[in-house]
Design a protein around this motif. Sequence first.
Motif, PDB file in Angstrom:
ATOM      1  N   ASN A 131      35.888   7.655  40.332  1.00 23.07           N
ATOM      2  CA  ASN A 131      35.384   6.276  40.266  1.00 23.07           C
ATOM      3  C   ASN A 131      33.946   6.206  40.745  1.00 23.07           C
ATOM      4  OD1 ASN A 131      37.515   4.899  39.067  1.00 23.07           O
ATOM      5  ND2 ASN A 131      38.609   4.708  41.015  1.00 23.07           N
ATOM      6  N   ARG A 132      33.159   7.143  40.272  1.00 19.86           N
ATOM      7  CA  ARG A 132      31.774   7.247  40.698  1.00 19.86           C
ATOM      8  C   ARG A 132      30.971   7.926  39.589  1.00 19.86           C
ATOM      9  NH1 ARG A 132      32.758  12.279  44.962  1.00 19.86           N
ATOM     10  NH2 ARG A 132      32.859  13.917  43.370  1.00 19.86           N
ATOM     11  N   ILE A 133      29.647   7.939  39.801  1.00 18.37           N
ATOM     12  CA  ILE A 133      28.751   8.689  38.928  1.00 18.37           C
ATOM     13  C   ILE A 133      27.966   9.663  39.801  1.00 18.37           C
ATOM     14  CG2 ILE A 133      26.800   8.580  37.345  1.00 18.37           C
ATOM     15  CD1 ILE A 133      27.732   5.819  36.497  1.00 18.37           C
ATOM     16  N   THR A 134      27.987  10.928  39.414  1.00 13.92           N
ATOM     17  CA  THR A 134      27.215  11.960  40.101  1.00 13.92           C
ATOM     18  C   THR A 134      25.987  12.297  39.259  1.00 13.92           C
ATOM     19  OG1 THR A 134      29.125  12.902  41.238  1.00 13.92           O
ATOM     20  CG2 THR A 134      27.243  14.353  40.898  1.00 13.92           C
ATOM     21  N   LEU A 135      24.854  12.493  39.920  1.00 10.90           N
ATOM     22  CA  LEU A 135      23.620  12.856  39.226  1.00 10.90           C
ATOM     23  C   LEU A 135      23.357  14.350  39.403  1.00 10.90           C
ATOM     24  CD1 LEU A 135      20.300  10.974  39.014  1.00 10.90           C
ATOM     25  CD2 LEU A 135      20.258  13.298  39.933  1.00 10.90           C
ATOM     26  N   LEU A 136      23.039  15.024  38.312  1.00 12.78           N
ATOM     27  CA  LEU A 136      22.654  16.436  38.322  1.00 12.78           C
ATOM     28  C   LEU A 136      21.166  16.548  38.042  1.00 12.78           C
ATOM     29  CD1 LEU A 136      25.559  18.013  36.212  1.00 12.78           C
ATOM     30  CD2 LEU A 136      25.294  18.085  38.693  1.00 12.78           C
ATOM     31  N   ARG A 137      20.482  17.312  38.885  1.00 16.34           N
ATOM     32  CA  ARG A 137      19.041  17.503  38.703  1.00 16.34           C
ATOM     33  C   ARG A 137      18.705  18.973  38.863  1.00 16.34           C
ATOM     34  NH1 ARG A 137      15.042  13.796  42.068  1.00 16.34           N
ATOM     35  NH2 ARG A 137      15.590  12.413  40.325  1.00 16.34           N
ATOM     36  N   GLN A 138      17.889  19.491  37.944  1.00 19.20           N
ATOM     37  CA  GLN A 138      17.429  20.870  38.053  1.00 19.20           C
ATOM     38  C   GLN A 138      16.256  20.953  39.030  1.00 19.20           C
ATOM     39  OE1 GLN A 138      16.896  22.176  33.839  1.00 19.20           O
ATOM     40  NE2 GLN A 138      18.036  23.961  34.522  1.00 19.20           N
ATOM     41  N   ASN A 139      16.354  21.906  39.947  1.00 21.36           N
ATOM     42  CA  ASN A 139      15.249  22.108  40.875  1.00 21.36           C
ATOM     43  C   ASN A 139      14.270  23.140  40.304  1.00 21.36           C
ATOM     44  OD1 ASN A 139      16.370  24.675  41.348  1.00 21.36           O
ATOM     45  ND2 ASN A 139      17.484  23.978  43.162  1.00 21.36           N
ATOM     46  N   GLY A 140      13.279  23.510  41.096  1.00 20.98           N
ATOM     47  CA  GLY A 140      12.255  24.437  40.628  1.00 20.98           C
ATOM     48  C   GLY A 140      12.781  25.810  40.280  1.00 20.98           C
ATOM     49  N   GLU A 141      13.933  26.150  40.803  1.00 20.12           N
ATOM     50  CA  GLU A 141      14.547  27.449  40.521  1.00 20.12           C
ATOM     51  C   GLU A 141      15.591  27.346  39.413  1.00 20.12           C
ATOM     52  OE1 GLU A 141      16.093  28.732  44.247  1.00 20.12           O
ATOM     53  OE2 GLU A 141      14.113  29.081  45.140  1.00 20.12           O
ATOM     54  N   HIS A 142      15.581  26.205  38.700  1.00 20.59           N
ATOM     55  CA  HIS A 142      16.492  25.954  37.580  1.00 20.59           C
ATOM     56  C   HIS A 142      17.961  25.918  38.002  1.00 20.59           C
ATOM     57  CE1 HIS A 142      13.154  26.243  34.763  1.00 20.59           C
ATOM     58  NE2 HIS A 142      12.800  27.382  35.340  1.00 20.59           N
ATOM     59  N   GLN A 143      18.188  25.604  39.263  1.00 26.52           N
ATOM     60  CA  GLN A 143      19.536  25.374  39.748  1.00 26.52           C
ATOM     61  C   GLN A 143      19.830  23.875  39.686  1.00 26.52           C
ATOM     62  OE1 GLN A 143      21.612  27.990  40.653  1.00 26.52           O
ATOM     63  NE2 GLN A 143      19.896  29.218  39.894  1.00 26.52           N
ATOM     64  N   TRP A 144      21.075  23.532  39.421  1.00 25.50           N
ATOM     65  CA  TRP A 144      21.446  22.127  39.299  1.00 25.50           C
ATOM     66  C   TRP A 144      21.956  21.608  40.641  1.00 25.50           C
ATOM     67  CZ3 TRP A 144      20.893  19.273  34.761  1.00 25.50           C
ATOM     68  CH2 TRP A 144      20.554  20.005  33.616  1.00 25.50           C
ATOM     69  N   GLU A 145      21.285  20.588  41.153  1.00 26.30           N
ATOM     70  CA  GLU A 145      21.690  19.947  42.400  1.00 26.30           C
ATOM     71  C   GLU A 145      22.533  18.709  42.094  1.00 26.30           C
ATOM     72  OE1 GLU A 145      17.976  18.968  44.151  1.00 26.30           O
ATOM     73  OE2 GLU A 145      17.519  21.030  44.792  1.00 26.30           O
ATOM     74  N   LYS A 146      23.528  18.462  42.942  1.00 25.39           N
ATOM     75  CA  LYS A 146      24.410  17.303  42.765  1.00 25.39           C
ATOM     76  C   LYS A 146      24.056  16.209  43.774  1.00 25.39           C
ATOM     77  CE  LYS A 146      28.840  18.237  42.159  1.00 25.39           C
ATOM     78  NZ  LYS A 146      30.178  18.863  42.339  1.00 25.39           N
ATOM     79  N   HIS A 147      23.959  14.974  43.290  1.00 26.46           N
ATOM     80  CA  HIS A 147      23.701  13.822  44.139  1.00 26.46           C
ATOM     81  C   HIS A 147      24.720  12.732  43.819  1.00 26.46           C
ATOM     82  CE1 HIS A 147      19.646  15.329  45.297  1.00 26.46           C
ATOM     83  NE2 HIS A 147      19.652  15.832  44.074  1.00 26.46           N
ATOM     84  N   THR A 148      25.275  12.114  44.841  1.00 27.20           N
ATOM     85  CA  THR A 148      26.169  10.974  44.619  1.00 27.20           C
ATOM     86  C   THR A 148      25.305   9.780  44.235  1.00 27.20           C
ATOM     87  OG1 THR A 148      27.769  11.807  46.219  1.00 27.20           O
ATOM     88  CG2 THR A 148      27.916   9.473  45.628  1.00 27.20           C
TER      89      THR A 148
END
Length: 437
Positions: A131-148
């Motif tokens: 019941n939420r949305i998580t945001l995925l963002r690529q960092n400078g090392e092309h790894q995907w970070e998760k944010h609530t």
Amino acid sequence: MKKNLLIAPIAIAISASVLLSGCDDKDNVKPEQQIGADPVLPAAKNFLLPPMQVPKGVGWKENQLPKVAEDLKIEKVADGFLHPRQLYTLPNGDVLVVEANGPGTEPVTSPKQLIAGLVQGKSGKSGKGGNRITLLRQNGEHQWEKHTFLEHLNSPFGVQLIGDTLYVANTDSIMKYHYQTGDTQITDPGKELADLPDRVNHHWTKSLLASPDGKLLYVGVGSNSNIAENGLDIEYRRAAVLEVDVATGASRIFASGLRNPTGLQWEPQTGKLWTIVNERDEIGANLVPDYLTSVEDGGFYGWPYSYFGQHIDQRVKAQRPDLVAKAIKPDYALSSHVAPLGLLFYSGSALPADYQGGAFISEHGSWNRSPLSGYQVTYVSFKQGKPVGVPKPVVTGFVSDDQKELHGAPVGLAVDKSGALLVADDVGNTVWRVSAK
């Protein structure tokens, strides 16, 4: 409560004979004959309960991956989600992952409802939703970070960004939130734009699509039953695509007779609205084909009175021959019970040429036929704005070879900023990335 306790042994006893006969449901129709503009439609078979084959949800082992076509490669973006259903790529390349499942647990009031609940539980398809949305963002090392990103939603599904406003389709309403490019969290409570038909027994998902000019939202609303067996009153504004005015929240029925339109997209060449539809159950392993179709303003597509055009469903009483006469035949059958849940027209150039200009479709998979159908992502070519040929399997391997174990099931589709295909997997609780080899 006593009524529910009595239903269980009745359902189990009934299912033993019905399911055995159902699994021997031979009508000499092959699944591949039910693909395209003119699918083979066998005679209907009436079942008190549908035949079942339910793989056990086991998830993915470490380093285990789905299979892809030979000119593609696949990698894991992130896992550990709570039932990821839809994906949406923001203009800056961030990816929203909508995590949800159906609202609440309702009383069991029929043998059919009990069996459906058992099916969902065994297959892993009703795992706890976030019941939420998580945001995925690529960092400078092309790894995907998760944010609530956004919490405390009510069985969300569709999401769209218009300007600086993010619209989220909960099961009962469209909410709007202020969004600023680069935000990794939204904390404001939001405002309701429009109410939507709430779930009672069936089909809680609400797909969402903005018009190209951003003035309108289109919402796919599924039926509240298989064939209106609970009465038509509770089907008001259901089995339809609704059109919602962004400025006022006023809505109208854009098209109807679509049992469960789970994905909405604009076809890039013609600009027409297209959808995928989950059709009705309980009349055979090879009825009724789910489908992909363009959607006409004011169009009626048959449900519940007829299927795939004007094939009358004899189970529906108080027929409407006037509506059946108007029923529009879908453009393209996908075969029966494949359960399409994701639709994406690909207009990028990063994938090989064989995957450009057509539509990717995620098939969540069957539970009421043997052998299984679906459980794959396919690609359907388009020519002059119409689907042609047969679907090409793109992502497979979600089910074990013996069809007893389920590793994953594809749902939402999106394209990342590089042009790769993203796939939400709500059984493996994973987001996958498919790119050129």
